[in-house]
Design an enzyme around this catalytic site. Structure first.
Site, PDB file in Angstrom:
ATOM      1  N   GLY A 215      -1.896   0.831  -9.607  1.00  0.00           N
ATOM      2  CA  GLY A 215      -0.948   1.986  -9.199  1.00  0.00           C
ATOM      3  C   GLY A 215      -1.529   2.742  -8.381  1.00  0.00           C
ATOM      4  O   GLY A 215      -2.631   2.616  -7.746  1.00  0.00           O
ATOM      5  N   ASN A 216      -0.969   4.121  -8.285  1.00  0.00           N
ATOM      6  CA  ASN A 216      -1.646   5.142  -7.496  1.00  0.00           C
ATOM      7  C   ASN A 216      -0.989   6.450  -8.156  1.00  0.00           C
ATOM      8  O   ASN A 216      -0.297   6.325  -8.938  1.00  0.00           O
ATOM      9  CB  ASN A 216      -1.261   5.103  -5.961  1.00  0.00           C
ATOM     10  CG  ASN A 216       0.409   5.192  -6.024  1.00  0.00           C
ATOM     11  OD1 ASN A 216       0.795   6.218  -6.137  1.00  0.00           O
ATOM     12  ND2 ASN A 216       0.991   4.080  -5.168  1.00  0.00           N
ATOM     13  N   ARG A 217      -1.586   7.463  -7.691  1.00  0.00           N
ATOM     14  CA  ARG A 217      -1.480   8.748  -8.290  1.00  0.00           C
ATOM     15  C   ARG A 217      -0.136   9.450  -8.012  1.00  0.00           C
ATOM     16  O   ARG A 217      -0.053  10.827  -8.486  1.00  0.00           O
ATOM     17  CB  ARG A 217      -2.439   9.845  -8.143  1.00  0.00           C
ATOM     18  CG  ARG A 217      -4.117   9.213  -8.819  1.00  0.00           C
ATOM     19  CD  ARG A 217      -5.259   9.718  -8.243  1.00  0.00           C
ATOM     20  NE  ARG A 217      -5.105  11.158  -8.034  1.00  0.00           N
ATOM     21  CZ  ARG A 217      -5.779  12.018  -7.045  1.00  0.00           C
ATOM     22  NH1 ARG A 217      -6.933  11.237  -6.569  1.00  0.00           N
ATOM     23  NH2 ARG A 217      -5.784  13.150  -6.895  1.00  0.00           N
ATOM     24  N   ALA A 282       5.305   6.095  -2.589  1.00  0.00           N
ATOM     25  CA  ALA A 282       3.986   5.673  -2.288  1.00  0.00           C
ATOM     26  C   ALA A 282       4.093   3.988  -2.640  1.00  0.00           C
ATOM     27  O   ALA A 282       3.411   3.691  -3.837  1.00  0.00           O
ATOM     28  CB  ALA A 282       2.936   6.370  -2.843  1.00  0.00           C
TER      29      ALA A 282
END
Ligand code: CTP
Length: 411
Positions: A215-217, A282
């Site tokens: 995943g990402n932030r 995102a």
């Protein structure tokens, strides 16, 4: 204090007439009056005789710093209702009981609040609150229909716990924060009235096994702010959200997704009926090509190697589904050659506007409430905006969306 921000006062300079009628939900009107005042509004509270059985004018006066009104002719003043009606930017009635709705639907003017309702040129938002059987009654439903025809906005009711001992059902007044959002919408000029916008937000999660993911932030904040602001401007908003801890904005319809593939599916489902797509999510660019069906165990031998493959590019793969004249906005997070890379992305993804963040700028990007962005538009010079809140960035983006939409419609 370092980093401390001024509270936003979106209602500054606005005058809200808050009508409170006689239902138990009047206790929530106290919080609402405070929230409105903290948001910057000058709040004139009018209580009906029924309301005064539940709450006192003094409570509201202490919270708004202004007189609360109860009488059609106080001290022989024959024009109070006309004055209050004229000076209001918004008339908001919360709670609005079945009795008040009946009187409002029939143009009665036998107390201060109903007289104001007849006399005001301001938009009116009514927040019904009553017992579920009273709400379901044919007479009430007819009155609600009539009130809608008159042009009033009905906010709620919700379904949920009613007064003590009454169980659950439709009739519960909306919560103060929800009513505040409706008030914000009524006060804003409806520049996106009837425009259908799909907004994506947040990260995606690509499974490694049933419990782990790539995943990402991304927090989702930028997309949520855009969805909320578009709804305030009158748009019909569909928010497609990856996992986010943020409260869903009031107004937009929300579809929750996990993976890039699911996001592609949700965008593909709604894009054909949209006037605009704002792709603030995102989306993960890579995913494990063969996610494990069971949790990967430490004992299973060595350190696993996770092979990755490309995820679907949502913008590109849904390109054929864009209706003619739809406005498409993309986002990009760049760390080098920000503008040159952005211009290529604009072209490659067929965008009308690209909002570029420079990931190295302090105060921009993930997990912060502010952003510093540059707008790239085909055939137009770049515009770099100063550091501002994501809420303000959302408004700037929507100003552009409106202008592009107008230009396309004029063609
Ligand atoms: N995007 C998308 N589908 C993906 C990845 C990104 O639709 N699988 C969208 C994003 O929501 C964003 C825009 O494309 O609006 C640009 O995202 P970005 O990650 O900067 O673009 P990429 O094409 O992935 O380029 P890069 O190689 O720079 O990561």
């Amino acid at each position: 204090m370092a980093g401390r921000r001024e509270p936003r006062r979106p209602f500054a300079g606005r005058r809200v007439l808050l009508g409170v009628t006689g239902g138990i939900a009047a206790y929530k009107a106290v919080q609402l009056a405070r929230d409105l005042a903290l948001a910057g509004a000058a709040v004139d509270v009018v209580l009906t005789a029924g309301a005064r059985e539940f709450v006192r004018p003094l409570t509201f006066e202490a919270l708004t710093g202004r007189a609360a009104h109860t009488s059609l002719y106080p001290d022989g003043d024959p024009n109070l209702h006309i004055r209050l009606a004229r000076e209001a930017d918004l008339v908001l009635v919360a709670p609005a009981t079945a009795n008040f709705l009946a009187r409002g639907a029939h143009g009665m003017a036998d107390d201060l609040l109903t007289a104001i309702l007849l006399a005001t040129p301001a938009p009116v938002v009514l927040c019904p609150a009553m017992n579920d059987r009273m709400y379901a009654h044919r007479a009430t439903q007819d009155n609600l229909l009539r009130l809608r025809e008159i042009g009033y906005t009905l906010a709620g009711p919700a379904t949920g716990p009613l007064a003590w001992g009454e169980g659950e059902g439709p009739g519960r007044m909306l919560e103060p924060d929800e009513i505040l959002a409706h008030a914000g919408r009524a006060l804003e000029s409806p520049s996106l009235d009837g425009v259908r916008i799909v907004v994506t937000a947040g990260p995606t999660r690509e499974p490694i096994d049933p419990v782990r993911y790539v995943g990402n932030r991304s927090s989702g904040r930028m997309g949520y702010e855009i969805a909320a602001a578009a709804w305030r401007r009158g748009a019909d908003v569909h928010l497609v959200s990856g996992p986010s801890h943020l409260l869903a904005p009031v107004g937009p319809v929300v579809t929750r997704v996990e993976t890039a593939e699911e996001m592609r599916g949700a965008v593909a489902a709604h894009l054909p009926n949209a006037d605009a797509l704002v792709m603030a999510a995102a989306v993960a660019d890579f995913r494990p090509s063969d996610p494990a069906g069971e949790k990967i165990k430490k004992e299973s031998g060595g350190v696993p190697v996770i092979e990755l493959e490309r995820t679907p590019d949502v913008l590109r793969e849904t390109r054929d589904l864009r209706p003619a004249g739809a406005v498409v906005v993309g986002f990009a997070l760049e760390t080098q050659d920000v503008v040159a890379n952005g211009r290529r992305k604009l072209e490659r993804k067929g965008l009308d506007l690209l909002v570029v963040n420079d990931a190295r700028e302090p105060g921009a990007g993930f997990e912060v409430v502010t952003n510093r962005v540059t707008f790239l538009e085909p055939g137009r010079d770049d515009e770099s905006l100063p550091l501002m809140s994501k809420g303000e960035v959302a408004d700037r983006i929507l100003d552009r969306v409106e202008a592009i939409l107008q230009a396309k419609r004029a063609r």
